[in-house]
Design an enzyme around this catalytic site. Structure first.
Site, PDB file in Angstrom:
ATOM      1  N   LEU A  12      -9.767  11.267 -10.638  1.00  0.00           N
ATOM      2  CA  LEU A  12     -10.154   9.782 -10.340  1.00  0.00           C
ATOM      3  C   LEU A  12     -11.702  11.544 -10.836  1.00  0.00           C
ATOM      4  O   LEU A  12     -11.801  12.398  -9.669  1.00  0.00           O
ATOM      5  CB  LEU A  12     -10.068   9.331  -8.843  1.00  0.00           C
ATOM      6  CG  LEU A  12     -11.338   8.655  -9.518  1.00  0.00           C
ATOM      7  CD1 LEU A  12     -10.516   7.057  -9.566  1.00  0.00           C
ATOM      8  CD2 LEU A  12     -11.297   8.032  -7.435  1.00  0.00           C
ATOM      9  N   GLU A  65      -6.225  17.105  -7.586  1.00  0.00           N
ATOM     10  CA  GLU A  65      -6.764  16.562  -6.741  1.00  0.00           C
ATOM     11  C   GLU A  65      -6.746  16.724  -5.128  1.00  0.00           C
ATOM     12  O   GLU A  65      -5.386  16.872  -5.157  1.00  0.00           O
ATOM     13  CB  GLU A  65      -7.788  15.339  -7.259  1.00  0.00           C
ATOM     14  CG  GLU A  65      -7.026  14.023  -7.722  1.00  0.00           C
ATOM     15  CD  GLU A  65      -7.399  12.417  -8.144  1.00  0.00           C
ATOM     16  OE1 GLU A  65      -8.274  12.639  -7.759  1.00  0.00           O
ATOM     17  OE2 GLU A  65      -6.845  12.278  -8.967  1.00  0.00           O
ATOM     18  N   ARG A  84     -18.620   3.200 -13.542  1.00  0.00           N
ATOM     19  CA  ARG A  84     -16.688   4.068 -13.248  1.00  0.00           C
ATOM     20  C   ARG A  84     -15.573   2.806 -12.705  1.00  0.00           C
ATOM     21  O   ARG A  84     -14.552   2.496 -13.348  1.00  0.00           O
ATOM     22  CB  ARG A  84     -16.750   4.753 -11.507  1.00  0.00           C
ATOM     23  CG  ARG A  84     -15.025   5.336 -11.638  1.00  0.00           C
ATOM     24  CD  ARG A  84     -14.519   6.257 -10.309  1.00  0.00           C
ATOM     25  NE  ARG A  84     -15.205   5.412  -8.963  1.00  0.00           N
ATOM     26  CZ  ARG A  84     -15.418   6.066  -7.835  1.00  0.00           C
ATOM     27  NH1 ARG A  84     -14.635   8.091  -8.118  1.00  0.00           N
ATOM     28  NH2 ARG A  84     -15.227   5.299  -6.911  1.00  0.00           N
ATOM     29  N   LYS A 142      -8.747   3.506 -11.231  1.00  0.00           N
ATOM     30  CA  LYS A 142      -9.222   3.632  -9.623  1.00  0.00           C
ATOM     31  C   LYS A 142      -8.241   2.179 -10.021  1.00  0.00           C
ATOM     32  O   LYS A 142      -8.630   1.019  -9.408  1.00  0.00           O
ATOM     33  CB  LYS A 142     -10.206   3.302  -9.299  1.00  0.00           C
ATOM     34  CG  LYS A 142     -10.302   3.904  -8.040  1.00  0.00           C
ATOM     35  CD  LYS A 142     -12.308   4.210  -7.551  1.00  0.00           C
ATOM     36  CE  LYS A 142     -12.219   4.204  -6.151  1.00  0.00           C
ATOM     37  NZ  LYS A 142     -11.455   5.394  -5.262  1.00  0.00           N
ATOM     38  N   HIS A 191       5.058  -9.368 -17.088  1.00  0.00           N
ATOM     39  CA  HIS A 191       5.177  -7.986 -17.494  1.00  0.00           C
ATOM     40  C   HIS A 191       3.883  -8.729 -18.295  1.00  0.00           C
ATOM     41  O   HIS A 191       2.497  -7.481 -17.972  1.00  0.00           O
ATOM     42  CB  HIS A 191       5.545  -7.560 -17.893  1.00  0.00           C
ATOM     43  CG  HIS A 191       6.790  -6.928 -16.739  1.00  0.00           C
ATOM     44  ND1 HIS A 191       7.522  -7.402 -15.784  1.00  0.00           N
ATOM     45  CD2 HIS A 191       6.610  -5.312 -15.773  1.00  0.00           C
ATOM     46  CE1 HIS A 191       8.041  -6.922 -15.351  1.00  0.00           C
ATOM     47  NE2 HIS A 191       7.938  -5.525 -15.582  1.00  0.00           N
ATOM     48  N   ARG A 201       5.490 -14.618 -12.926  1.00  0.00           N
ATOM     49  CA  ARG A 201       5.946 -13.756 -13.547  1.00  0.00           C
ATOM     50  C   ARG A 201       6.057 -13.646 -14.269  1.00  0.00           C
ATOM     51  O   ARG A 201       7.529 -13.560 -14.985  1.00  0.00           O
ATOM     52  CB  ARG A 201       6.790 -12.764 -11.366  1.00  0.00           C
ATOM     53  CG  ARG A 201       6.902 -11.546 -11.373  1.00  0.00           C
ATOM     54  CD  ARG A 201       8.017 -11.503 -10.888  1.00  0.00           C
ATOM     55  NE  ARG A 201       7.850  -9.490 -10.972  1.00  0.00           N
ATOM     56  CZ  ARG A 201       8.586  -9.537 -11.287  1.00  0.00           C
ATOM     57  NH1 ARG A 201       9.044  -9.722 -12.785  1.00  0.00           N
ATOM     58  NH2 ARG A 201       8.166  -8.516 -11.260  1.00  0.00           N
TER      59      ARG A 201
HETATM   60  N1  PMP Z   1     -10.077  11.151  -5.743  1.00  0.00           N
HETATM   61  C1  PMP Z   1      -8.639  10.804  -5.314  1.00  0.00           C
HETATM   62  C2  PMP Z   1      -7.555   9.969  -5.930  1.00  0.00           C
HETATM   63  C3  PMP Z   1      -9.320   9.566  -4.531  1.00  0.00           C
HETATM   64  O1  PMP Z   1      -8.807   7.783  -3.973  1.00  0.00           O
HETATM   65  C4  PMP Z   1     -10.315   9.341  -3.802  1.00  0.00           C
HETATM   66  C5  PMP Z   1     -11.369   8.605  -3.171  1.00  0.00           C
HETATM   67  N2  PMP Z   1     -11.826   7.340  -3.793  1.00  0.00           N
HETATM   68  C6  PMP Z   1     -11.411  10.607  -4.469  1.00  0.00           C
HETATM   69  C7  PMP Z   1     -11.015  11.079  -5.692  1.00  0.00           C
HETATM   70  C8  PMP Z   1     -12.713  10.419  -4.678  1.00  0.00           C
HETATM   71  O2  PMP Z   1     -13.748  10.225  -5.167  1.00  0.00           O
HETATM   72  P1  PMP Z   1     -15.097   9.447  -4.561  1.00  0.00           P
HETATM   73  O3  PMP Z   1     -16.036  10.409  -4.641  1.00  0.00           O
HETATM   74  O4  PMP Z   1     -15.766   8.502  -4.863  1.00  0.00           O
HETATM   75  O5  PMP Z   1     -15.057   8.706  -2.951  1.00  0.00           O
END
Ligand code: PMP
Length: 287
Positions: free
Chosen positions: A203, A179, A52, A147, A102, A100
């Site tokens: 995510l 989520e 990931r 992430k 972008h 600095r």
């Molecule tokens: N979605 C978001 C936005 C998160 O921050 C997290 C936690 N890191 C998750 C889902 C869950 O992911 P994981 O099970 O890999 O911790």
């Protein structure tokens, strides 16, 4: 307890770690991160986390500063240098220090920061009684599969939950569940486990994968499909999942009881399967 961190090739106490103010992580939030739980000094699903991480780095067009073999060695050393059998590791990679501007800097090494913190098991009272959550419109960008360290929308969304005296904000985009502010969300309705499909709008949680694997291996019927707001609001059970919170039942949503208002039978089953699965990981010899 001295917390030992890793910064750009060095292990040192947290208090001594410094980064220049022109780091693009500080200036632009230009970086990605990972959180890896460690049980009995075993990193949980390390290969999945590294995969990931690669996906996140590809998403921001930043070359991976380390091979998986190097990451594995760094992770093992960080675990060994810190106290506590259960830890959680935070890995943070930014596009480095540059004037600095972008646009990407040329020939600038990435900044690599790694930290270990004590990992406490989720509060048994919360697993027993469940938590409350609120809903909010998902106003984040369209690459929530990355992430990214730029977490301002997630910070503001989570604060809404805290302001309401609840544990999490469950997000809806265009009438569908995406989520939580820092978790993935599952729904149970009419005995079927429902999970929103992975894609750019959420995510891809490692805990999410574990839950679906456990469901598949234990003949629990599940559908990976978009979950409409009406389904969420008439759910028999709602769960949140994350690496540090594991699986927690959401028993109240926007002040209304979810199902009976207590953790449901499928939650109890999956939570037990998850605890058993964790226990098998902990018993494995270190490799
Ligand atoms: N979605 C978001 C936005 C998160 O921050 C997290 C936690 N890191 C998750 C889902 C869950 O992911 P994981 O099970 O890999 O911790």
């Amino acid at each position: 307890m001295v917390q030992i961190v890793h910064l750009n090739g060095q292990f040192l106490p947290l208090e001594e770690a410094r980064i220049p103010v022109l780091d693009r992580g500080f200036i632009f939030g230009d970086g990605v991160y990972e959180v890896i739980p460690v049980y009995s000094r075993h990193p949980f699903r390390l290969q999945d986390h590294l995969k990931r991480l690669q996906h996140s780095l590809d998403g921001i067009r930043l070359a991976n500063p380390h091979s998986d073999v190097e990451w594995t060695a760094l992770v093992r050393e960080l675990i060994a240098r810190n106290e506590g059998e259960d830890q959680y590791l935070y890995l943070h990679i930014t596009r480095g220090v540059a004037k600095r501007d972008h646009a990407f800097p040329k020939d600038t090494p990435a900044t690599v920061f790694m930290m270990s913190s004590p990992l406490l098991p989720p509060d048994p009272v919360l697993r027993q009684n469940g938590v409350a959550a609120i809903t909010a419109v998902d106003n984040r960008w369209l690459r929530c599969d990355i992430k990214a360290i730029s977490l301002l929308p997630n910070v503001l969304l989570r604060q809404l939950a805290v302001d309401a005296g609840t544990a999490e904000t469950v997000m809806l985009r265009d009438g569908f569940l995406s989520e939580g502010a820092a978790s993935n969300i599952f729904v149970v309705r009419d005995g079927i486990l429902l999970a929103p499909p992975k894609g750019p709008l959420m995510l891809p949680g490692i805990t999410y994968d574990v839950v679906l694997e456990l469901a598949a291996a234990n003949n629990i019927v599940f559908h990976v499909e978009p979950v409409a707001e009406s389904i969420l609001r008439s759910a028999d059970e709602i769960w949140l999942t994350s690496s540090t919170k594991e699986i927690l039942p959401i028993t109240h949503l926007d002040g209304h009881a979810v199902g009976s208002g207590t953790p449901g039978p499928l939650y109890r089953k999956l939570d037990q399967l998850y605890q058993d699965y964790k226990a098998t990981i902990m018993r494995q010899p270190s490799s």
